[in-house]
Design an enzyme around this catalytic site. Structure first.
Site, PDB file in Angstrom:
ATOM      1  N   GLN A 181       0.836  -1.202   0.000  1.00 30.39           N
ATOM      2  CA  GLN A 181       0.000   0.000   0.000  1.00 30.39           C
ATOM      3  C   GLN A 181       0.871   1.251   0.000  1.00 30.39           C
ATOM      4  O   GLN A 181       1.193   1.778  -1.056  1.00 30.39           O
ATOM      5  CB  GLN A 181      -0.944  -0.029   1.201  1.00 30.39           C
ATOM      6  CG  GLN A 181      -1.980   1.070   1.183  1.00 30.39           C
ATOM      7  CD  GLN A 181      -3.136   0.777   2.135  1.00 30.39           C
ATOM      8  OE1 GLN A 181      -3.863  -0.187   1.979  1.00 30.39           O
ATOM      9  NE2 GLN A 181      -3.287   1.618   3.136  1.00 30.39           N
ATOM     10  N   ASP A 182       1.280   1.707   1.177  1.00 30.57           N
ATOM     11  CA  ASP A 182       2.197   2.852   1.217  1.00 30.57           C
ATOM     12  C   ASP A 182       3.364   2.524   2.137  1.00 30.57           C
ATOM     13  O   ASP A 182       3.345   1.526   2.848  1.00 30.57           O
ATOM     14  CB  ASP A 182       1.480   4.146   1.626  1.00 30.57           C
ATOM     15  CG  ASP A 182       0.890   4.105   3.027  1.00 30.57           C
ATOM     16  OD1 ASP A 182       0.701   2.993   3.556  1.00 30.57           O
ATOM     17  OD2 ASP A 182       0.602   5.178   3.591  1.00 30.57           O
TER      18      ASP A 182
END
Length: 221
Positions: free
Chosen positions: A62-63
């Site tokens: 995701q991040d």
């Protein structure tokens, strides 16, 4: 068309307004005193570590990790000397049960996977210190979706490991007639017990690669 490289793709994208805007936002935040991870020189490490033609496996995160010096441009990975994040502990736990002889390392740096052809791509490439998903809407996913689309179009027989709902949203970009997609829950402590632990994605990946007469991944770190 010239031989596709990450340098070619990046050179095309960096001149587009959305891409320039990402770095305008990052520079503004830095000037205001915010701390951004990873360090600027590390943001594109995933592209430096694994050449386009060398990729066999794509793991979509995701991040970046938002703790002190955790992020270094590879999804789920942390530099040597940084304590293992919970998700990575579960990845190692699954490897211990899935891959015969796997020995849990004392570090969390996955760069040797990159050299094996594992592309560790976060869909969002930066984050503000202490604020998960703080850069979710500054334009990164326009870029990383283009990266996934490019892999889907110009490569074949890749293995895509989609862990958790966010990664699974990328499945619409991937042609499952050309590529092998494995889906399960995210390895975070909240969701790992709902599919990730026991998924055997690492051995399944190697089985697929072997059936395609490709070299398998050495998952040992």
């Amino acid at each position: 068309m010239p031989k596709l490289t990450w340098q070619l793709l990046l050179s095309q994208e960096k001149n587009l307004p959305y891409f320039k805007n990402i770095f305008t936002i990052l520079n503004q935040q830095k000037k205001s005193g915010k701390i951004i991870y990873p360090k600027q020189n590390d943001i594109f490490n995933v592209f430096r570590f694994t050449a386009f033609e060398s990729i066999k496996v794509v793991i979509i995160g995701q991040d970046p990790y938002h703790g002190y010096n955790q992020a270094h441009g590879l999804a789920f990975s942390v530099p040597h000397g940084i304590p293992l994040p919970p998700s990575l502990k579960n990845i190692y736990k699954e490897l211990e049960t899935d891959i015969p002889g796997f020995i849990k390392p004392q570090h969390g740096c996955l760069s040797s996977w990159s050299k094996e052809g594992v592309f560790l791509l976060n869909s969002i490439l930066t984050v503000e210190q202490g604020k998960s998903r703080s850069h979710a809407h500054i334009g990164w996913e326009l870029f990383t979706d283009k990266v996934i689309h490019t892999l889907n179009t110009y490569r074949q027989n890749l293995v895509f490991l989609l862990w958790g709902k966010h990664a699974q949203q990328k499945s619409h970009i991937i042609n499952n007639q050309k590529h092998h997609i494995l889906i399960t829950s995210h390895p975070s402590p909240i969701s790992a017990k709902y599919g990730f632990l026991g998924c055997k994605h690492f051995s399944k990946t190697n089985t697929f690669l072997a059936n395609q007469n490709q070299h398998i991944i050495n998952w040992q770190l």
